[in-house]
Design a protein around this motif. Structure first.
Motif, PDB file in Angstrom:
ATOM      1  N   TYR B  76       0.869  -1.178   0.000  1.00  0.00           N
ATOM      2  CA  TYR B  76       0.000   0.000   0.000  1.00  0.00           C
ATOM      3  C   TYR B  76       0.910   1.234   0.000  1.00  0.00           C
ATOM      4  O   TYR B  76       1.241   1.755   1.060  1.00  0.00           O
ATOM      5  N   PRO B  77       1.322   1.682  -1.181  1.00  0.00           N
ATOM      6  CA  PRO B  77       2.355   2.735  -1.252  1.00  0.00           C
ATOM      7  C   PRO B  77       1.877   4.127  -0.868  1.00  0.00           C
ATOM      8  O   PRO B  77       2.698   4.982  -0.563  1.00  0.00           O
ATOM      9  N   ARG B  78       0.566   4.350  -0.921  1.00  0.00           N
ATOM     10  CA  ARG B  78       0.017   5.672  -0.584  1.00  0.00           C
ATOM     11  C   ARG B  78      -1.332   5.464   0.097  1.00  0.00           C
ATOM     12  O   ARG B  78      -1.916   4.392  -0.013  1.00  0.00           O
ATOM     13  N   TRP B  79      -1.857   6.506   0.735  1.00  0.00           N
ATOM     14  CA  TRP B  79      -3.122   6.338   1.465  1.00  0.00           C
ATOM     15  C   TRP B  79      -4.263   5.934   0.542  1.00  0.00           C
ATOM     16  O   TRP B  79      -5.180   5.219   0.948  1.00  0.00           O
ATOM     17  N   GLU B  80      -4.231   6.348  -0.745  1.00  0.00           N
ATOM     18  CA  GLU B  80      -5.327   5.970  -1.643  1.00  0.00           C
ATOM     19  C   GLU B  80      -5.439   4.458  -1.799  1.00  0.00           C
ATOM     20  O   GLU B  80      -6.488   3.954  -2.166  1.00  0.00           O
ATOM     21  N   ALA B  81      -4.320   3.749  -1.573  1.00  0.00           N
ATOM     22  CA  ALA B  81      -4.326   2.307  -1.791  1.00  0.00           C
ATOM     23  C   ALA B  81      -5.177   1.569  -0.764  1.00  0.00           C
ATOM     24  O   ALA B  81      -5.661   0.485  -1.037  1.00  0.00           O
ATOM     25  N   TRP B  82      -5.336   2.157   0.431  1.00  0.00           N
ATOM     26  CA  TRP B  82      -6.168   1.458   1.415  1.00  0.00           C
ATOM     27  C   TRP B  82      -7.526   2.108   1.595  1.00  0.00           C
ATOM     28  O   TRP B  82      -8.456   1.469   2.065  1.00  0.00           O
ATOM     29  N   SER B  83      -7.654   3.364   1.208  1.00  0.00           N
ATOM     30  CA  SER B  83      -8.906   4.045   1.492  1.00  0.00           C
ATOM     31  C   SER B  83     -10.032   3.533   0.606  1.00  0.00           C
ATOM     32  O   SER B  83     -11.014   2.967   1.094  1.00  0.00           O
ATOM     33  N   GLY B  84      -9.909   3.710  -0.697  1.00  0.00           N
ATOM     34  CA  GLY B  84     -10.968   3.262  -1.589  1.00  0.00           C
ATOM     35  C   GLY B  84     -12.249   4.059  -1.474  1.00  0.00           C
ATOM     36  O   GLY B  84     -13.232   3.741  -2.105  1.00  0.00           O
ATOM     37  N   ASN B  85     -12.265   5.073  -0.636  1.00  0.00           N
ATOM     38  CA  ASN B  85     -13.459   5.912  -0.466  1.00  0.00           C
ATOM     39  C   ASN B  85     -13.232   7.269  -1.100  1.00  0.00           C
ATOM     40  O   ASN B  85     -12.830   8.216  -0.449  1.00  0.00           O
ATOM     41  N   SER B  86     -13.546   7.350  -2.379  1.00  0.00           N
ATOM     42  CA  SER B  86     -13.216   8.572  -3.105  1.00  0.00           C
ATOM     43  C   SER B  86     -13.931   9.787  -2.545  1.00  0.00           C
ATOM     44  O   SER B  86     -13.463  10.898  -2.663  1.00  0.00           O
TER      45      SER B  86
END
Lengths: 198, 198
Positions: B76-86
């Motif tokens: 998970y290189p950045r927070w977007e990789a785990w969030s998934g909540n656009s």
């Protein structure tokens, strides 16, 4: 298109309604087949979607270009519901088409370590929220061959990040390099994959 | 905790490394068990994560509060990789814990139409990217009972939007109202669900 697919289209097996505003408000239009450019229908944008039958791919730009969004049966009240890409926010969805070759119970894909379907390979028939947990040692997949059905591959584990829809009946199922995964793909990064259910 | 779980913890069956900066840079720390508050380890934030073994839940706030993020094996290189909540961008991930009761091949959950495990019900043993395609008529699930294993339910179809992790060994598997799905849950909206693989 084979006879069965034509029959499915005629029988309304693919049905999607798109609205210009969030929460299914404003101007709307129902489609039972592909739409190459929603702006040609005098829509300025799409902000909510209901998929009533079948499975569709949405695209960021007209003519099936840009980011891809898998659209299964259900309600998408805002653009966040289909995007799933927190980092690359796009509110555009300007073209879409039905996915006709999804066969959930008979889906097979082969992953390859190197491009042009070479190097170490792994054959899958199931959903994998983590390819690394399944034994794939890398966070990358360099090429893929869809033997049957349709699949959606994702950039990150747990079905997150960029979505790449891979179909048996496109490119004869061969995705020989990452730029064939999608027009927006800029790396081989693929960490989860699943079958598409019709 | 039963004997098998203790053994798994001792044998390093759960291993996660967190970094303060994106792309696995800067200060980092490895954990083989839960972390109630990363700031107590003198981290100001978490920006990248590798899950090396097992499955974890990340939480937005300390003490396992706020948005939940399923973290399966992978990068998970950045927070977007785990969030998934656009739509509900949060860059916080301040506590996490291993999920110990995931049993992919033996997972069962019952969905209920009304709260307190009443009304029409449906028993699932498989992954469903669209509950509506499976025959569930609503875009909502009012209560759920996990009979075995661990599950992740999602707000939108295709495993998108808010993530709610549901475990057999929490609340005795009973989630009697939407506010028990997660501390951030503000509706019954659940349109996809899948088993967690260990």
């Amino acid at each position: 298109m084979d006879t069965q697919q034509m029959q499915m289209e005629q029988m309304g097996q693919f049905r999607i309604t798109v609205w210009e505003e969030e929460n299914f408000q404003g101007k709307h239009c129902e489609f039972m087949q592909e739409c190459r450019n929603i702006m040609e229908r005098d829509f300025r944008k799409i902000r909510s979607i209901k998929v009533e039958n079948g499975v569709f791919i949405g695209y960021e730009y007209p003519e099936f270009q840009g980011q891809q969004f898998i659209l299964e049966k259900g309600d998408y009240p805002r653009w966040e519901a289909w995007s799933g890409n927190s980092g690359y926010r796009t509110e555009h969805l300007l073209s879409f088409r039905p996915i006709k070759c999804a066969k959930h119970s008979d889906s097979k894909v082969t992953l390859y370590e190197c491009k042009d379907l070479t190097g170490r390979k792994f054959e899958l028939c199931n959903d994998y929220p983590s390819l690394q947990a399944m034994g794939w040692c890398s966070k990358e997949v360099a090429s893929m061959k869809v033997n049957s059905g349709a699949w959606v591959a994702y950039q990150f584990p747990g079905y997150r990040g960029y979505q790449y829809i891979l179909e048996r009946d496109r490119h004869e199922g061969e995705y020989r390099n990452y730029n064939e995964y999608g027009t927006q793909a800029h790396s081989h990064q693929v960490q989860s994959i699943r079958r598409i259910q019709q």
